[in-house]
Write a protein that holds these residues in place. Structure first.
Motif, PDB file in Angstrom:
ATOM      1  N   ILE A 239      -7.345   6.405  -8.564  1.00  0.00           N
ATOM      2  CA  ILE A 239      -5.909   5.802  -8.401  1.00  0.00           C
ATOM      3  C   ILE A 239      -6.209   5.187  -7.015  1.00  0.00           C
ATOM      4  CG2 ILE A 239      -3.788   6.515  -8.169  1.00  0.00           C
ATOM      5  CD1 ILE A 239      -4.295   8.992  -9.561  1.00  0.00           C
ATOM      6  N   VAL A 240      -6.031   3.796  -7.093  1.00  0.00           N
ATOM      7  CA  VAL A 240      -6.075   2.946  -5.876  1.00  0.00           C
ATOM      8  C   VAL A 240      -4.813   2.236  -5.572  1.00  0.00           C
ATOM      9  CG1 VAL A 240      -7.325   0.836  -5.211  1.00  0.00           C
ATOM     10  CG2 VAL A 240      -8.215   2.229  -7.046  1.00  0.00           C
ATOM     11  N   GLU A 246       2.296   2.371  -1.228  1.00  0.00           N
ATOM     12  CA  GLU A 246       1.674   3.232  -2.350  1.00  0.00           C
ATOM     13  C   GLU A 246       0.489   4.142  -1.638  1.00  0.00           C
ATOM     14  OE1 GLU A 246       2.141   1.155  -6.371  1.00  0.00           O
ATOM     15  OE2 GLU A 246       0.152   1.008  -5.517  1.00  0.00           O
ATOM     16  N   ASN A 247      -0.212   3.498  -0.663  1.00  0.00           N
ATOM     17  CA  ASN A 247      -1.126   4.505   0.289  1.00  0.00           C
ATOM     18  C   ASN A 247      -0.305   5.440   1.056  1.00  0.00           C
ATOM     19  OD1 ASN A 247      -3.608   2.787  -0.446  1.00  0.00           O
ATOM     20  ND2 ASN A 247      -3.222   1.238   1.073  1.00  0.00           N
ATOM     21  N   HIS A 259     -10.932  12.385  -2.432  1.00  0.00           N
ATOM     22  CA  HIS A 259     -10.643  10.966  -2.131  1.00  0.00           C
ATOM     23  C   HIS A 259     -11.460  10.349  -1.410  1.00  0.00           C
ATOM     24  CE1 HIS A 259      -8.577  13.429   1.014  1.00  0.00           C
ATOM     25  NE2 HIS A 259      -8.747  12.508   1.728  1.00  0.00           N
ATOM     26  N   LEU A 260     -11.457   9.031  -1.432  1.00  0.00           N
ATOM     27  CA  LEU A 260     -12.482   7.992  -0.755  1.00  0.00           C
ATOM     28  C   LEU A 260     -11.536   7.311   0.357  1.00  0.00           C
ATOM     29  CD1 LEU A 260     -14.097   6.769  -3.828  1.00  0.00           C
ATOM     30  CD2 LEU A 260     -15.142   8.099  -1.994  1.00  0.00           C
ATOM     31  N   ARG A 261     -12.088   7.215   1.415  1.00  0.00           N
ATOM     32  CA  ARG A 261     -11.452   6.168   2.444  1.00  0.00           C
ATOM     33  C   ARG A 261     -12.606   5.220   3.089  1.00  0.00           C
ATOM     34  NH1 ARG A 261      -6.889   8.167   4.775  1.00  0.00           N
ATOM     35  NH2 ARG A 261      -6.544  10.430   4.346  1.00  0.00           N
ATOM     36  N   PRO A 268      -7.999   0.588   0.722  1.00  0.00           N
ATOM     37  CA  PRO A 268      -6.934   1.311   0.200  1.00  0.00           C
ATOM     38  C   PRO A 268      -7.570   2.947   0.105  1.00  0.00           C
ATOM     39  CG  PRO A 268      -7.535   0.178  -1.625  1.00  0.00           C
ATOM     40  CD  PRO A 268      -8.293  -0.375  -0.307  1.00  0.00           C
ATOM     41  N   LEU A 269      -6.471   3.663   0.194  1.00  0.00           N
ATOM     42  CA  LEU A 269      -6.766   4.896  -0.054  1.00  0.00           C
ATOM     43  C   LEU A 269      -7.109   5.428  -1.735  1.00  0.00           C
ATOM     44  CD1 LEU A 269      -7.037   7.996   0.715  1.00  0.00           C
ATOM     45  CD2 LEU A 269      -4.661   8.550   0.206  1.00  0.00           C
ATOM     46  N   VAL A 270      -8.149   6.040  -1.904  1.00  0.00           N
ATOM     47  CA  VAL A 270      -8.421   6.227  -3.484  1.00  0.00           C
ATOM     48  C   VAL A 270      -8.772   7.585  -3.947  1.00  0.00           C
ATOM     49  CG1 VAL A 270     -10.141   5.562  -5.214  1.00  0.00           C
ATOM     50  CG2 VAL A 270      -9.778   3.867  -3.583  1.00  0.00           C
TER      51      VAL A 270
END
Ligand code: SF4
Length: 330
Positions: A239-240, A246-247, A259-261, A268-270
């Protein structure tokens, strides 16, 4: 707004009911997304009640609504919208509320022929019957075309002052709004429920397929409203966040999802939803890198934050746009 006004003009005390299913567009998506900032960030039901000078009761129906959505007796509309069951359910809830609070009848803004599923001459009586409201349900905007209801027979409402609107056009309603001096109003033709939205419905079905059951929690359905959803493998999706609002919203879920930073570049936060197998995290990071400012760089550094707090540094080459298969976009 119009139906309430028509009845209030007859000297009847009206209060508003707004049912929160979790699928409402108003007051959530508009509040999150920055690009909607030209629109006032408001809960339209509350705003309408304020315009009319009436009390509004917001009723949380998230849990009982699951049954309506998951097993609609009358099926779905063009997307995942179970409109006929939904209307019967809400009128039924309204009936319960009127009985508990000493009110005599229910009004809705329904119009014969306005919607293909729930507002047809043959389905409007179904709502009366299945909700249990029977002739305590008055539709002031098209009441002249319908059999007299209890409030008309009792003389609480003058049938002659009801309206005779029919069909899909909103011209008559817009003219009535102008007559009442309502210059600002919520969307005149729907668009307030995510279940009628094709893209949202696809994401909901994808979620059920991936999990192997059709249940959901409020957080699940909230997250479907936000970000790009990319499912490169059946066992997980990304979810990007598409923009700052949204972030910020997705940040609220960082403790519930791996999650990925982005580290070396802005991005964006993913969130990662699902169970990761071998090499899945690497693929997720490569895709995530595509959506940051390092999309054309030879290497992008990201941090994967696991549920136990462990932080894993990842150095990846961003996936090329053409390598992200179109069918991965849910
Ligand atoms: S559009 Fe949504 S809220 Fe409205 S009747 Fe249909 S399912 Fe229910």
């Amino acid at each position: 707004m119009l139906a309430a006004k028509v009845v209030m003009d007859q000297g009847v005390h009206v209060e508003g009911l707004n049912f929160f299913t979790g699928f409402c567009v108003e007051g959530h998506t508009h509040a999150i997304r920055k690009r909607e900032s030209s629109k006032p960030k408001r809960n339209n039901a509350l705003w309408v009640a304020e315009q009319l000078g009436i009390k509004l009761h917001i009723v949380d129906v998230i849990e009982p609504y699951k049954q309506v959505l998951l097993q609609p007796k009358h099926g779905y509309g063009s997307n995942m919208n179970p409109c006929l069951d939904c209307k019967s359910f809400m009128v039924g809830k309204a009936l319960e509320w009127t009985q508990a609070n000493g009110f005599d009848f229910i009004i809705t803004g329904e119009v014969i022929g306005q919607r293909p599923m729930s507002q047809r001459a043959d389905t409007m009586p179904v709502i009366q019957k299945e909700s249990g409201a029977g002739d305590r349900l008055l539709r002031p905007l098209c009441g002249k075309h319908l059999p007299a209801t209890l409030p008309e027979r009792e003389g609480w409402i003058d049938r002659e002052k009801l309206l005779d609107i029919t069909g899909r056009s909103r011209k008559a309603q817009m003219a009535l709004a102008a007559k009442y001096g309502f210059v600002d109003y919520a969307t005149p033709a729907g668009g307030c429920c995510f279940l009628t939205d094709e893209s949202y419905s696809r994401k909901l079905v994808d979620l059920w397929q991936a999990r192997g059951n059709r249940d959901y929690e409020l957080d699940d359905i909230m997250l479907l409203k936000v970000g790009r959803h990319i499912r490169p493998r059946p066992n997980f999706k990304l979810i990007v966040g598409r923009e700052e609002g949204e972030n910020n919203f997705l940040e609220g879920y960082r403790k519930q999802y791996v999650h990925l930073r982005h580290v070396s570049h802005l991005g964006p936060l993913v969130l990662i939803d699902g169970t990761l197998g071998e090499n899945d995290l690497l693929l997720a990071a490569q895709i995530a890198a595509r959506f940051g400012q390092g999309r054309d760089a030879a290497e992008v550094e990201l941090a994967a934050i696991h549920l136990n707090g462990e932080i894993q540094q990842l150095h990846v080459k961003p996936t090329l746009a053409e390598q992200i298969a179109q069918e991965w976009y849910v």
